[in-house]
Design a protein around this motif. Structure first.
Motif, PDB file in Angstrom:
ATOM      1  N   ALA A  61      49.791  33.651 -11.364  1.00 15.77           N
ATOM      2  CA  ALA A  61      50.521  33.489 -12.183  1.00 15.77           C
ATOM      3  C   ALA A  61      51.035  32.141 -11.957  1.00 15.77           C
ATOM      4  O   ALA A  61      51.441  31.119 -12.701  1.00 15.77           O
ATOM      5  CB  ALA A  61      52.197  34.443 -12.262  1.00 15.77           C
ATOM      6  N   ALA A  62      51.578  31.908 -10.907  1.00 15.59           N
ATOM      7  CA  ALA A  62      51.132  29.532 -11.269  1.00 15.59           C
ATOM      8  C   ALA A  62      50.724  28.809 -11.726  1.00 15.59           C
ATOM      9  O   ALA A  62      50.544  28.176 -12.634  1.00 15.59           O
ATOM     10  CB  ALA A  62      51.470  29.603 -10.086  1.00 15.59           C
ATOM     11  N   LEU A  63      48.920  30.042 -11.967  1.00 16.55           N
ATOM     12  CA  LEU A  63      48.028  29.171 -12.860  1.00 16.55           C
ATOM     13  C   LEU A  63      48.177  29.148 -14.059  1.00 16.55           C
ATOM     14  O   LEU A  63      47.752  27.974 -15.002  1.00 16.55           O
ATOM     15  CB  LEU A  63      46.701  30.021 -11.809  1.00 16.55           C
ATOM     16  CG  LEU A  63      45.059  29.258 -13.159  1.00 16.55           C
ATOM     17  CD1 LEU A  63      45.070  27.622 -12.661  1.00 16.55           C
ATOM     18  CD2 LEU A  63      44.273  30.371 -12.607  1.00 16.55           C
ATOM     19  N   LEU A  64      48.314  30.316 -14.172  1.00 20.64           N
ATOM     20  CA  LEU A  64      49.040  30.524 -16.308  1.00 20.64           C
ATOM     21  C   LEU A  64      49.874  29.937 -16.485  1.00 20.64           C
ATOM     22  O   LEU A  64      49.466  29.280 -17.624  1.00 20.64           O
ATOM     23  CB  LEU A  64      49.049  32.235 -15.630  1.00 20.64           C
ATOM     24  CG  LEU A  64      47.613  33.181 -15.349  1.00 20.64           C
ATOM     25  CD1 LEU A  64      48.122  34.055 -16.058  1.00 20.64           C
ATOM     26  CD2 LEU A  64      46.302  32.272 -16.236  1.00 20.64           C
ATOM     27  N   ARG A  65      50.799  29.298 -15.099  1.00 20.62           N
ATOM     28  CA  ARG A  65      51.913  29.125 -16.222  1.00 20.62           C
ATOM     29  C   ARG A  65      51.683  27.246 -15.897  1.00 20.62           C
ATOM     30  O   ARG A  65      51.906  26.901 -16.861  1.00 20.62           O
ATOM     31  CB  ARG A  65      52.921  29.041 -14.654  1.00 20.62           C
ATOM     32  CG  ARG A  65      54.821  28.628 -15.549  1.00 20.62           C
ATOM     33  CD  ARG A  65      55.696  28.697 -14.286  1.00 20.62           C
ATOM     34  NE  ARG A  65      55.499  30.172 -14.352  1.00 20.62           N
ATOM     35  CZ  ARG A  65      55.782  30.938 -13.559  1.00 20.62           C
ATOM     36  NH1 ARG A  65      54.730  30.441 -11.764  1.00 20.62           N
ATOM     37  NH2 ARG A  65      55.736  32.127 -13.447  1.00 20.62           N
TER      38      ARG A  65
ATOM     39  N   ALA B 175      54.061  38.935 -22.434  1.00 22.52           N
ATOM     40  CA  ALA B 175      54.777  38.266 -21.430  1.00 22.52           C
ATOM     41  C   ALA B 175      55.444  37.518 -21.482  1.00 22.52           C
ATOM     42  O   ALA B 175      57.431  37.821 -21.004  1.00 22.52           O
ATOM     43  CB  ALA B 175      54.283  38.499 -19.884  1.00 22.52           C
ATOM     44  N   GLU B 176      54.864  36.188 -21.289  1.00 25.12           N
ATOM     45  CA  GLU B 176      55.718  34.837 -21.559  1.00 25.12           C
ATOM     46  C   GLU B 176      55.707  33.715 -22.056  1.00 25.12           C
ATOM     47  O   GLU B 176      54.220  33.991 -22.192  1.00 25.12           O
ATOM     48  CB  GLU B 176      55.689  34.338 -19.934  1.00 25.12           C
ATOM     49  CG  GLU B 176      56.293  35.288 -19.632  1.00 25.12           C
ATOM     50  CD  GLU B 176      56.742  34.515 -16.868  1.00 25.12           C
ATOM     51  OE1 GLU B 176      57.475  33.740 -17.089  1.00 25.12           O
ATOM     52  OE2 GLU B 176      55.666  35.653 -16.697  1.00 25.12           O
ATOM     53  N   HIS B 177      56.778  33.088 -22.388  1.00 23.75           N
ATOM     54  CA  HIS B 177      56.163  31.834 -22.677  1.00 23.75           C
ATOM     55  C   HIS B 177      56.185  30.631 -22.087  1.00 23.75           C
ATOM     56  O   HIS B 177      57.450  30.779 -21.243  1.00 23.75           O
ATOM     57  CB  HIS B 177      56.630  31.870 -24.247  1.00 23.75           C
ATOM     58  CG  HIS B 177      56.372  32.152 -25.628  1.00 23.75           C
ATOM     59  ND1 HIS B 177      56.722  33.162 -25.692  1.00 23.75           N
ATOM     60  CD2 HIS B 177      54.967  32.171 -26.886  1.00 23.75           C
ATOM     61  CE1 HIS B 177      56.003  33.925 -26.566  1.00 23.75           C
ATOM     62  NE2 HIS B 177      55.159  33.070 -27.213  1.00 23.75           N
ATOM     63  N   TYR B 178      56.224  29.384 -22.048  1.00 28.00           N
ATOM     64  CA  TYR B 178      55.510  28.076 -20.558  1.00 28.00           C
ATOM     65  C   TYR B 178      55.687  27.227 -21.440  1.00 28.00           C
ATOM     66  O   TYR B 178      55.206  27.046 -22.689  1.00 28.00           O
ATOM     67  CB  TYR B 178      54.182  28.482 -20.157  1.00 28.00           C
ATOM     68  CG  TYR B 178      53.605  29.906 -19.630  1.00 28.00           C
ATOM     69  CD1 TYR B 178      54.904  30.224 -18.831  1.00 28.00           C
ATOM     70  CD2 TYR B 178      52.789  29.954 -19.864  1.00 28.00           C
ATOM     71  CE1 TYR B 178      54.462  31.313 -18.061  1.00 28.00           C
ATOM     72  CE2 TYR B 178      52.389  31.031 -19.022  1.00 28.00           C
ATOM     73  CZ  TYR B 178      53.459  32.259 -18.103  1.00 28.00           C
ATOM     74  OH  TYR B 178      53.033  33.194 -17.169  1.00 28.00           O
ATOM     75  N   GLN B 179      56.683  26.172 -21.354  1.00 30.78           N
ATOM     76  CA  GLN B 179      56.807  25.113 -21.502  1.00 30.78           C
ATOM     77  C   GLN B 179      56.310  23.967 -21.008  1.00 30.78           C
ATOM     78  O   GLN B 179      56.689  23.857 -20.369  1.00 30.78           O
ATOM     79  CB  GLN B 179      58.003  24.462 -21.787  1.00 30.78           C
ATOM     80  CG  GLN B 179      58.549  23.259 -22.344  1.00 30.78           C
ATOM     81  CD  GLN B 179      58.107  23.409 -23.816  1.00 30.78           C
ATOM     82  OE1 GLN B 179      58.447  23.808 -24.632  1.00 30.78           O
ATOM     83  NE2 GLN B 179      57.644  22.081 -24.413  1.00 30.78           N
ATOM     84  N   LEU B 180      54.817  23.696 -21.443  1.00 30.06           N
ATOM     85  CA  LEU B 180      53.939  23.013 -20.445  1.00 30.06           C
ATOM     86  C   LEU B 180      54.157  21.151 -20.559  1.00 30.06           C
ATOM     87  O   LEU B 180      54.575  20.409 -21.702  1.00 30.06           O
ATOM     88  CB  LEU B 180      52.644  22.871 -21.018  1.00 30.06           C
ATOM     89  CG  LEU B 180      51.916  23.752 -21.725  1.00 30.06           C
ATOM     90  CD1 LEU B 180      50.533  23.893 -22.558  1.00 30.06           C
ATOM     91  CD2 LEU B 180      51.701  24.860 -19.920  1.00 30.06           C
ATOM     92  N   SER B 181      54.522  20.696 -19.380  1.00 31.73           N
ATOM     93  CA  SER B 181      54.613  19.581 -19.339  1.00 31.73           C
ATOM     94  C   SER B 181      53.740  18.524 -19.363  1.00 31.73           C
ATOM     95  O   SER B 181      52.508  18.760 -19.765  1.00 31.73           O
ATOM     96  CB  SER B 181      54.892  19.208 -18.170  1.00 31.73           C
ATOM     97  OG  SER B 181      53.439  18.908 -17.166  1.00 31.73           O
TER      98      SER B 181
END
Length: 210
Positions: free
Chosen positions: A183-187, A204-210
């Motif tokens: 999960a950490a890699l996908l995030r 499942a989720e949307h991520y805010q990429l830095s």
């Protein structure tokens, strides 16, 4: 746009591995796919790349069917790279089967010059994985299905592989589906994640990429 619409897949007379599965992957987009072992993640990856046929539904690129011949615009990269190559071929032949990557890109993926004349069976799994990822980046490829490609690598090599792949994918606006239990890699890598469970695909989720 790589689009899968209402896919259904089953092994012979068994219950469906999954059904009514739809997803879209745009140019330059990174999405994640998680799920328990046996949920059908790799099978879905093979379908998206045209290696298998769904029992129902269709897969399109910009509204067109996947080409039946020639270089596949969607490349599936399996967890076990030895399944994708002839063990008696030398590394140069494996790469040149698809294209002749420049030396700068070979260096970025950690492929040493002395490997090029070696039979692929003499490489470690991690070394061979880097060769196979680079081979999949041939001109004309638009989407990658990265199926647990860094599982066998040590943390430093994992980081180097993903950094090199991310840089090249961003430069060429490749769409990438990352299949992983991590999960950490996908995030870190993806804009959003799907989860395959009980024969259904869930957002499942949307991520805010830095």
């Amino acid at each position: 746009m790589l689009e899968a619409c209402q896919l259904r897949y089953a092994f012979h007379a068994q219950p469906p591995l999954f059904e009514d599965v739809s997803l879209r992957l745009g140019a330059g987009e990174w999405i994640g796919l998680s799920g328990d072992s046996g949920a059908g993640k790799s099978t879905l990856g093979r379908l998206l790349a045209g290696h298998d046929e769904p029992a129902h539904g269709h897969i399109r690129i910009d509204g067109e069917q996947l080409p039946a011949k020639g270089l596949r615009p969607v490349q599936w990269l399996p967890q076990s790279p030895e399944l994708a190559v002839n063990p008696h071929w030398r590394v140069t032949r494996v790469l040149n089967e698809a294209w002749a990557p420049p030396e700068t890109l070979r260096r970025a993926f950690g492929i040493k010059p002395e490997w090029l004349n070696r039979p692929v069976r003499t490489l470690s799994g991690g070394e061979l994985q880097r060769v196979c990822v680079l081979r999949a980046l041939a001109p004309g490829v638009r989407y990658l299905i990265a199926d647990e490609i860094s599982t066998m690598l040590d943390p430093i090599t994992q980081l180097a592989l993903w950094q090199a792949l991310k840089a090249e994918a961003e430069k060429r606006k490749l769409g990438v589906l990352v299949i992983s239990h991590d999960a950490a890699l996908l995030r870190r890598l993806c804009q959003r994640r799907y989860h395959l469970e009980n024969a259904r695909l869930h957002a499942a989720e949307h991520y805010q990429l830095s």
